[in-house]
Design a protein around this motif. Structure first.
Motif, PDB file in Angstrom:
ATOM      1  N   VAL B  20       0.872  -1.432   0.227  1.00 40.16           N
ATOM      2  CA  VAL B  20      -0.054   0.411   0.083  1.00 40.16           C
ATOM      3  C   VAL B  20       0.707   1.238  -0.421  1.00 40.16           C
ATOM      4  O   VAL B  20       0.433   1.984  -0.339  1.00 40.16           O
ATOM      5  N   ALA B  24       1.442   5.431  -2.505  1.00 38.32           N
ATOM      6  CA  ALA B  24       1.008   6.433  -1.486  1.00 38.32           C
ATOM      7  C   ALA B  24       2.122   6.854  -2.049  1.00 38.32           C
ATOM      8  O   ALA B  24       1.596   8.539  -1.778  1.00 38.32           O
ATOM      9  N   ASN B  56       3.668  10.226   3.533  1.00 35.32           N
ATOM     10  CA  ASN B  56       1.808   9.740   2.346  1.00 35.32           C
ATOM     11  C   ASN B  56       2.555   8.299   2.997  1.00 35.32           C
ATOM     12  O   ASN B  56       1.744   7.266   3.672  1.00 35.32           O
ATOM     13  N   ALA B  58       4.055   6.882   5.730  1.00 35.95           N
ATOM     14  CA  ALA B  58       3.607   5.540   6.919  1.00 35.95           C
ATOM     15  C   ALA B  58       2.355   6.331   7.485  1.00 35.95           C
ATOM     16  O   ALA B  58       1.785   5.452   8.554  1.00 35.95           O
ATOM     17  N   ILE B  59       1.455   7.494   7.104  1.00 36.75           N
ATOM     18  CA  ILE B  59       0.630   7.298   7.541  1.00 36.75           C
ATOM     19  C   ILE B  59      -1.039   5.887   6.376  1.00 36.75           C
ATOM     20  O   ILE B  59      -1.850   5.889   7.060  1.00 36.75           O
ATOM     21  N   VAL B  60      -1.005   5.756   5.649  1.00 34.02           N
ATOM     22  CA  VAL B  60      -1.196   4.769   5.030  1.00 34.02           C
ATOM     23  C   VAL B  60      -0.628   3.591   5.460  1.00 34.02           C
ATOM     24  O   VAL B  60      -1.370   1.908   5.406  1.00 34.02           O
ATOM     25  N   CYS B  61      -0.146   3.512   6.034  1.00 34.76           N
ATOM     26  CA  CYS B  61       0.768   2.060   5.817  1.00 34.76           C
ATOM     27  C   CYS B  61      -0.282   1.217   7.802  1.00 34.76           C
ATOM     28  O   CYS B  61      -0.259   1.469   8.460  1.00 34.76           O
ATOM     29  N   PRO B  62      -0.689   0.472   6.641  1.00 33.71           N
ATOM     30  CA  PRO B  62      -1.893  -0.294   8.413  1.00 33.71           C
ATOM     31  C   PRO B  62      -1.174  -0.711   9.550  1.00 33.71           C
ATOM     32  O   PRO B  62      -2.393  -1.327  10.307  1.00 33.71           O
ATOM     33  N   GLY B  64       1.652  -0.065  10.971  1.00 28.46           N
ATOM     34  CA  GLY B  64       2.733   1.646  10.875  1.00 28.46           C
ATOM     35  C   GLY B  64       4.509   1.234  11.406  1.00 28.46           C
ATOM     36  O   GLY B  64       4.948   1.945  12.241  1.00 28.46           O
TER      37      GLY B  64
END
Lengths: 261, 73
Positions: B20, B24, B56, B58-62, B64
């Motif tokens: 993902v 991103a 971006n 890091a923010i979408v990484c499920p 974290g």
């Protein structure tokens, strides 16, 4: 320009983003690419921003997120299947100064827990409900859920959901937005950076409104279930944009007690 | 010329290789490794110097697993 090394960049003073301390170090039990992990993280980031780690009680449901108490480093209570809003009602009435939220999936909130959800919303309890909608029962192996889209395949409807015999998908969020006790209702997604930022703002707003005792706040997060949908994570996010969002449009549904859609 | 320079650090053992973060990333910095971690997943790594520290990924990484650093030059 290129004389700066990676070691020089990787200094604590240059830190932009790291996983919040309110998530435990345990590896999440979710499948690769599942939106649950992102949803967990932004809820914990909001609680960290509010400085409410010792002042928040989360209610974990039954479903994929049944182990949420293992990952969220706050006070958590596990509820019987679908009964999280009922447990949250009790917790909030006994400890009204705490932030209380439930974190429920669609099989929990829209199927077995419909009665508890609707009545908690109708009573206007001062709680926040975070509803993860992926249109399928993820934990038990991808069976059809009340939120499964028409003609969407699931393990119990391998030829697609036939609305003639299996009924229509249930839009819980629109349904509860009609109830007078509900103050704020929104639907968001966490598959893109922009979506994550918007969802985090919505959750922050929901917690702030809870503090002001405005009534129930409800945040739906449309999420993917790549294992249940039999896709890769990236494909499932694309499928979600193409198929889930036309049926479950994103955006605010009720703001300040007024329906806007 | 970029005025900022960023870098990511991936927690290799917790990465599940969902990719993902790759979609991103605006600058195509991230790719999956050929090697696998202890759980058998290919994991994300930074493959070039184009990172701008936008976070971006890091923010979408499920899970974290990504930590982001940024310096202004």
């Amino acid at each position: 320009m290129s004389d700066i090394t990676k070691e020089q960049i990787r200094q604590p003073e240059n830190l932009v983003y790291t996983k919040t301390k309110l998530l435990t170090d345990k590896a999440l039990s979710y499948c690769p690419g599942c939106g649950h992990g992102t949803a967990h993280r932004i809820v914990m980031e909001v609680i960290e921003e509010l400085g409410a780690q010792d002042n928040t009680i989360g209610i974990a449901p039954v479903g994929c997120s049944v182990l949420a108490y293992e990952f969220m480093n706050i006070d958590m209570q596990q509820a019987a299947h679908g009964r999280a809003p009922a447990v949250a009602t009790a917790v909030k009435r006994l400890l009204p100064d705490r932030y209380v939220f439930t974190y429920q999936g669609d099989g929990d909130l829209a199927a077995i827990g419909t009665a508890e959800t609707i009545h908690a919303c109708n009573r206007g309890e001062n709680i926040t409900i975070i509803f993860i909608n992926n249109g399928i029962y993820g934990m038990t192996g991808g069976q059809m859920a009340p939120t499964t889209l028409p003609n969407m395949k699931a393990s119990t409807c391998p030829y697609g959901r036939d609305v003639e015999t299996m009924g229509n998908p249930l839009k819980m969020t629109e349904l509860i937005a009609q109830l007078p006790g509900v103050h704020y209702v929104t639907r968001q997604a966490v598959h893109t950076p922009a979506g994550v930022r918007k969802t985090k703002k919505a959750i922050r707003k929901a917690f702030d409104l809870q503090k002001q005792e405005k009534g129930l706040t409800f945040v739906e997060i449309v999420s993917n279930c790549n294992s249940g949908w039999k896709m890769t994570p990236v494909q499932s996010n694309k499928w979600m944009e193409e198929n889930m969002f036309p049926f479950y449009p994103l955006g605010d549904i009720k703001v300040d007690g007024q329906l806007i859609k | 010329m970029a005025k900022v320079k960023g870098d990511i650090v991936v927690d290799i053992e917790k990465c599940k290789g969902c990719e993902v973060c790759i979609t991103a990333c605006p600058n195509d910095v991230i790719a999956m490794t050929k090697s696998v971690n202890g759980k058998g997943y290919h994991y994300a790594e930074s493959v070039n110097e184009e990172c701008i520290g936008c976070a971006n990924c890091a923010i979408v990484c499920p899970d974290g697993v990504i930590t982001v650093y940024k310096v202004k030059l």
